[in-house]
Design a protein around this motif. Structure first.
Motif, short mmCIF file in Angstrom:
data_model
loop_
_atom_site.label_atom_id
_atom_site.label_comp_id
_atom_site.label_asym_id
_atom_site.label_seq_id
_atom_site.Cartn_x
_atom_site.Cartn_y
_atom_site.Cartn_z
N LEU A 1 -77.00 36.50 -130.42
CA LEU A 1 -75.75 37.25 -130.45
C LEU A 1 -75.52 37.84 -131.84
CD1 LEU A 1 -73.15 38.13 -129.10
CD2 LEU A 1 -72.13 35.91 -129.71
N GLY A 2 -75.92 37.11 -132.87
CA GLY A 2 -75.77 37.61 -134.23
C GLY A 2 -76.57 38.89 -134.46
N THR A 3 -77.72 39.01 -133.79
CA THR A 3 -78.52 40.22 -133.91
C THR A 3 -77.74 41.42 -133.41
OG1 THR A 3 -80.46 38.85 -133.42
CG2 THR A 3 -80.77 41.23 -133.41
N LEU A 4 -77.06 41.26 -132.27
CA LEU A 4 -76.27 42.35 -131.71
C LEU A 4 -75.08 42.69 -132.61
CD1 LEU A 4 -76.25 41.36 -127.92
CD2 LEU A 4 -77.81 42.89 -129.14
N VAL A 5 -74.48 41.66 -133.20
CA VAL A 5 -73.35 41.89 -134.12
C VAL A 5 -73.81 42.71 -135.31
CG1 VAL A 5 -71.71 40.78 -135.68
CG2 VAL A 5 -72.10 39.83 -133.40
N LEU A 6 -74.96 42.36 -135.90
CA LEU A 6 -75.47 43.09 -137.04
C LEU A 6 -75.92 44.50 -136.65
CD1 LEU A 6 -77.54 40.36 -138.95
CD2 LEU A 6 -75.19 41.13 -139.37
N LEU A 7 -76.48 44.65 -135.44
CA LEU A 7 -76.89 45.97 -134.96
C LEU A 7 -75.69 46.90 -134.82
CD1 LEU A 7 -79.64 45.34 -132.24
CD2 LEU A 7 -79.85 46.75 -134.29
N ALA A 8 -74.62 46.40 -134.20
CA ALA A 8 -73.42 47.21 -134.04
C ALA A 8 -72.84 47.58 -135.41
CB ALA A 8 -72.39 46.47 -133.21
N ASN A 9 -72.87 46.63 -136.33
CA ASN A 9 -72.31 46.89 -137.65
C ASN A 9 -73.11 47.96 -138.40
OD1 ASN A 9 -70.71 46.31 -140.09
ND2 ASN A 9 -72.62 45.44 -140.85
N ILE A 10 -74.43 47.85 -138.41
CA ILE A 10 -75.22 48.81 -139.19
C ILE A 10 -75.17 50.19 -138.55
CG2 ILE A 10 -77.44 48.38 -138.04
CD1 ILE A 10 -76.72 49.14 -141.76
N ALA A 11 -75.06 50.25 -137.22
CA ALA A 11 -74.94 51.55 -136.56
C ALA A 11 -73.65 52.25 -136.99
CB ALA A 11 -74.98 51.39 -135.04
N LEU A 12 -72.56 51.50 -137.05
CA LEU A 12 -71.27 52.07 -137.46
C LEU A 12 -71.27 52.41 -138.95
CD1 LEU A 12 -68.82 49.82 -135.41
CD2 LEU A 12 -69.28 52.26 -135.07
N ILE A 13 -71.92 51.59 -139.75
CA ILE A 13 -71.99 51.87 -141.19
C ILE A 13 -72.76 53.16 -141.44
CG2 ILE A 13 -73.07 51.11 -143.34
CD1 ILE A 13 -72.13 48.32 -142.77
N TRP A 14 -73.90 53.34 -140.76
CA TRP A 14 -74.66 54.58 -140.93
C TRP A 14 -73.86 55.78 -140.43
CZ3 TRP A 14 -78.15 55.76 -144.13
CH2 TRP A 14 -79.16 54.88 -144.52
N ALA A 15 -73.18 55.62 -139.29
CA ALA A 15 -72.39 56.73 -138.76
C ALA A 15 -71.28 57.11 -139.73
CB ALA A 15 -71.81 56.36 -137.40
N TYR A 16 -70.61 56.11 -140.31
CA TYR A 16 -69.55 56.40 -141.27
C TYR A 16 -70.12 57.03 -142.55
CZ TYR A 16 -66.42 55.48 -145.18
OH TYR A 16 -65.67 55.61 -146.33
N THR A 17 -71.24 56.50 -143.04
CA THR A 17 -71.83 57.01 -144.27
C THR A 17 -72.29 58.45 -144.11
OG1 THR A 17 -72.56 54.77 -144.86
CG2 THR A 17 -73.60 56.60 -146.02
N LEU A 18 -72.96 58.74 -143.00
CA LEU A 18 -73.49 60.09 -142.78
C LEU A 18 -72.40 61.09 -142.40
CD1 LEU A 18 -76.82 59.27 -140.89
CD2 LEU A 18 -76.48 59.77 -143.32
N SER A 19 -71.25 60.59 -141.96
CA SER A 19 -70.15 61.51 -141.63
C SER A 19 -69.33 61.87 -142.87
CB SER A 19 -69.21 60.87 -140.59
OG SER A 19 -68.49 59.77 -141.15
N CYS A 20 -69.73 61.33 -144.02
CA CYS A 20 -69.02 61.57 -145.28
C CYS A 20 -69.04 63.06 -145.63
CB CYS A 20 -69.67 60.75 -146.38
SG CYS A 20 -69.12 61.13 -148.04
N HIS A 21 -67.95 63.53 -146.22
CA HIS A 21 -67.87 64.93 -146.64
C HIS A 21 -68.93 65.27 -147.69
CE1 HIS A 21 -63.95 64.06 -144.88
NE2 HIS A 21 -63.77 65.35 -144.73
N SER A 22 -69.25 64.31 -148.55
CA SER A 22 -70.28 64.55 -149.55
C SER A 22 -71.64 64.74 -148.90
CB SER A 22 -70.34 63.37 -150.53
OG SER A 22 -69.17 63.32 -151.32
#
Length: 274
Positions: free
Chosen positions: A189-210
């Motif tokens: 279950l921890g694998t899925l938690v980390l997967l969801a987290n890194i997917a959202l982190i990448w999406a947030y980082t790449l959606s940055c205005h910079s």
């Protein structure tokens, strides 16, 4: 006759300047305009309290094979041994300070200077302004032209550090496909938690205005740069959801850290699927 000094005078006096319309009411809004900034302040304050507690705790951040995103990469020499993980311990014990304090400055700096988070805490905490058509209580307005708010301009540089940290968290997520003995081909279950987290982190980082400016800025003609134009289009679609991704990734990183904390503290065992 206009002298050319009126805009500067109005900026100095804000909405309280004598040139503004004089009405007895502070504003004319009758809806619950205060609800959005209050909810924003409550959400940000909750995260600040939780992350401060976890950052200074200095323990329960590793439960093989999972490592908390608050403590990765663990740069201090007093980091707990991580089986099969990278040995990042390159900095002294720093008088027993928590290892998280050495690395959180980078993702924290990225989020604090983020365009959306500026809007969130400006409205939620500083009431600058609290909402549209609601005058702020400050008598003067200087924007981000003076210290300390002029430091918001370093956001583009924090973006590069954020990409590095996201890459390391991706590596940590890959390590989640192991069991406690370091054998690959397992998932919990921890694998899925980390997967969801890194997917959202990448999406947030790449959606940055910079990021949007890096991939598509300073171009006179998109037709001569089809690859960058395609990347710019992808980032622009993400950028339209930057607010939602900012909150989702903020919640996911706290959830991922808390999950590792529960496993490491022995609250329960990580369910393994295979």
């Amino acid at each position: 006759m206009a002298t050319g000094t009126e805009p500067r005078a109005v900026a100095a006096g804000g909405v309280h300047h004598s040139s503004r319309a004089a009405i007895p009411e502070r504003h004319l809004r009758r809806d619950r305009w205060w609800l959005a900034p209050a909810a924003t302040a409550a959400g940000l304050l909750a995260f600040v309290v939780y992350s401060t507690w976890r950052a200074f705790a200095g323990d329960h951040y590793y439960a093989a094979p999972y490592v908390s995103p608050f403590y990765s990469p663990c740069l201090a020499e007093n980091c707990v041994p991580m089986k099969g993980g990278a040995d990042w311990g390159v900095v002294g014990a720093w008088w027993g300070l928590s290892p998280a304090l050495l690395v959180l400055i980078f993702p924290l700096g990225f989020r604090l200077t983020c365009y959306y988070y500026r809007k969130a805490y400006y409205r939620g905490f500083w009431a600058a302004p609290a909402a549209c058509a609601v005058p702020e209580p400050h008598a003067r307005y200087t924007g981000e032209t003076r210290f300390p708010l002029i430091l918001q301009n370093i956001h583009r540089y924090f973006f590069y550090f954020a990409v590095i940290v996201a890459g390391i968290l991706t590596y940590d997520t890959a390590l989640g496909f192991r069991n406690a003995d370091g054998e690959w081909g397992h998932m919990g279950l921890g694998t899925l938690v980390l997967l969801a987290n890194i997917a959202l982190i990448w999406a947030y980082t790449l959606s940055c205005h910079s990021c949007r400016h890096i991939v598509g800025g300073r171009l006179r003609n998109f037709s001569r740069h089809p690859v960058r134009y395609r990347l710019w289009g992808w980032v622009s679609r993400l950028n339209a959801r930057h607010m939602q991704l900012a909150w989702a990734s903020l919640i996911s990183v706290a959830v991922a850290d808390f999950y590792v904390y529960l496993i490491a503290s022995g609250a329960f065992d990580d369910p393994r699927f295979f």
